[in-house]
Design a protein around this motif. Sequence first.
Motif, PDB file in Angstrom:
ATOM      1  N   ASP A  13       0.835  -1.197   0.000  1.00  0.00           N
ATOM      2  CA  ASP A  13       0.000   0.000   0.000  1.00  0.00           C
ATOM      3  C   ASP A  13       0.873   1.252   0.000  1.00  0.00           C
ATOM      4  OD1 ASP A  13       0.949  -0.044   2.596  1.00  0.00           O
ATOM      5  OD2 ASP A  13      -0.984   0.291   3.537  1.00  0.00           O
ATOM      6  N   ALA A  14       0.247   2.401  -0.233  1.00  0.00           N
ATOM      7  CA  ALA A  14       0.996   3.652  -0.359  1.00  0.00           C
ATOM      8  C   ALA A  14       1.739   4.010   0.920  1.00  0.00           C
ATOM      9  CB  ALA A  14       0.055   4.785  -0.751  1.00  0.00           C
ATOM     10  N   ALA A  60      -3.852  -4.418  -8.086  1.00  0.00           N
ATOM     11  CA  ALA A  60      -3.586  -2.982  -8.026  1.00  0.00           C
ATOM     12  C   ALA A  60      -4.512  -2.334  -7.010  1.00  0.00           C
ATOM     13  CB  ALA A  60      -3.786  -2.339  -9.398  1.00  0.00           C
ATOM     14  N   LEU A  61      -3.969  -1.405  -6.224  1.00  0.00           N
ATOM     15  CA  LEU A  61      -4.752  -0.660  -5.254  1.00  0.00           C
ATOM     16  C   LEU A  61      -5.178   0.674  -5.861  1.00  0.00           C
ATOM     17  CD1 LEU A  61      -2.516  -1.276  -2.118  1.00  0.00           C
ATOM     18  CD2 LEU A  61      -4.711  -2.354  -2.609  1.00  0.00           C
ATOM     19  N   ASP A  62      -6.395   1.079  -5.552  1.00  0.00           N
ATOM     20  CA  ASP A  62      -6.903   2.370  -6.000  1.00  0.00           C
ATOM     21  C   ASP A  62      -6.239   3.460  -5.152  1.00  0.00           C
ATOM     22  OD1 ASP A  62      -8.359   4.672  -6.554  1.00  0.00           O
ATOM     23  OD2 ASP A  62     -10.282   3.640  -6.595  1.00  0.00           O
ATOM     24  N   PRO A  63      -5.523   4.423  -5.769  1.00  0.00           N
ATOM     25  CA  PRO A  63      -4.851   5.458  -4.973  1.00  0.00           C
ATOM     26  C   PRO A  63      -5.805   6.482  -4.368  1.00  0.00           C
ATOM     27  CG  PRO A  63      -4.596   5.924  -7.301  1.00  0.00           C
ATOM     28  CD  PRO A  63      -5.264   4.571  -7.208  1.00  0.00           C
ATOM     29  N   LYS A  64      -7.056   6.492  -4.805  1.00  0.00           N
ATOM     30  CA  LYS A  64      -7.995   7.506  -4.344  1.00  0.00           C
ATOM     31  C   LYS A  64      -9.173   6.955  -3.553  1.00  0.00           C
ATOM     32  CE  LYS A  64      -5.756  10.821  -6.408  1.00  0.00           C
ATOM     33  NZ  LYS A  64      -5.055  11.868  -5.645  1.00  0.00           N
ATOM     34  N   TYR A  83     -11.250  -2.497   0.101  1.00  0.00           N
ATOM     35  CA  TYR A  83      -9.983  -2.489   0.821  1.00  0.00           C
ATOM     36  C   TYR A  83     -10.158  -1.796   2.166  1.00  0.00           C
ATOM     37  CZ  TYR A  83      -5.171  -0.978   1.907  1.00  0.00           C
ATOM     38  OH  TYR A  83      -3.967  -0.724   2.524  1.00  0.00           O
ATOM     39  N   ASP A 108      -5.076   4.155 -12.785  1.00  0.00           N
ATOM     40  CA  ASP A 108      -4.415   5.407 -13.150  1.00  0.00           C
ATOM     41  C   ASP A 108      -4.229   6.282 -11.912  1.00  0.00           C
ATOM     42  OD1 ASP A 108      -6.459   8.105 -13.794  1.00  0.00           O
ATOM     43  OD2 ASP A 108      -7.293   6.227 -13.081  1.00  0.00           O
ATOM     44  N   PRO A 109      -3.268   7.220 -11.939  1.00  0.00           N
ATOM     45  CA  PRO A 109      -2.938   7.994 -10.737  1.00  0.00           C
ATOM     46  C   PRO A 109      -4.101   8.774 -10.135  1.00  0.00           C
ATOM     47  CG  PRO A 109      -1.221   8.253 -12.383  1.00  0.00           C
ATOM     48  CD  PRO A 109      -2.349   7.521 -13.053  1.00  0.00           C
ATOM     49  N   GLY A 111      -7.176   7.699  -9.996  1.00  0.00           N
ATOM     50  CA  GLY A 111      -8.195   6.780  -9.507  1.00  0.00           C
ATOM     51  C   GLY A 111      -9.462   6.795 -10.330  1.00  0.00           C
TER      52      GLY A 111
END
Length: 199
Positions: A13-14, A60-64, A83, A108-109, A111
């Motif tokens: 994770d981030a 892949a995790l959603d960044p948003k 998540y 994508d960055p 989200g």
Amino acid sequence: KHLANAVHFMAADAAGTHVFVCITETDQVYFFSFDAQTGKLTPGNPASIDAAKISPRHLALDPKGPYAYAVGEAGNAVAAFHYDVGAGTLTQPVVTPAGKLGSHIAVDPAGRFVLAGFRSGGGLYAYAIQGDGSIKMASEASGANPYDFAIDPAGKFVVVGGGGNLQTYSLDDAGKLTAVGSAQKIPSGEASVVVVDVP
């Protein structure tokens, strides 16, 4: 057989506090917490989740948002998970029909979109992320042969490697994928692709 011998992909994770491990053979995504001071990994509670029979290859995790997405080598689908950021676990898998033999998946960055590649048929799919984390098909780049791909840091382009070529696609605000220029030949039919932001 030790699970470590069957690991296909890992993602963190981030915050760098949780690690997710895809095992195709067991159809599971495993969870671990990570201690940045000691380097220790601790199994989650629960330790894993069934991946809805897709044999998860990449995740892949959603960044948003509190969501994660997986593509697999079976099931012809993309699996969407909720998540739990605090616990570092995934729940409630929902599958969306897709191509065969998944290769890679990314968000994508911003989200907005999930991109998923499939080796059988060579399709690269773009899905729009809905408010509840579910996904809806936005476009397909057929013949992309995506063994691997990477989204640029601005989220405007996707570089795809596979089939002996590197090809760039633009990704617009509607999720439409459009080939940019001509494909570049590479020595191998398979490629790992990374796009970096150079200052």
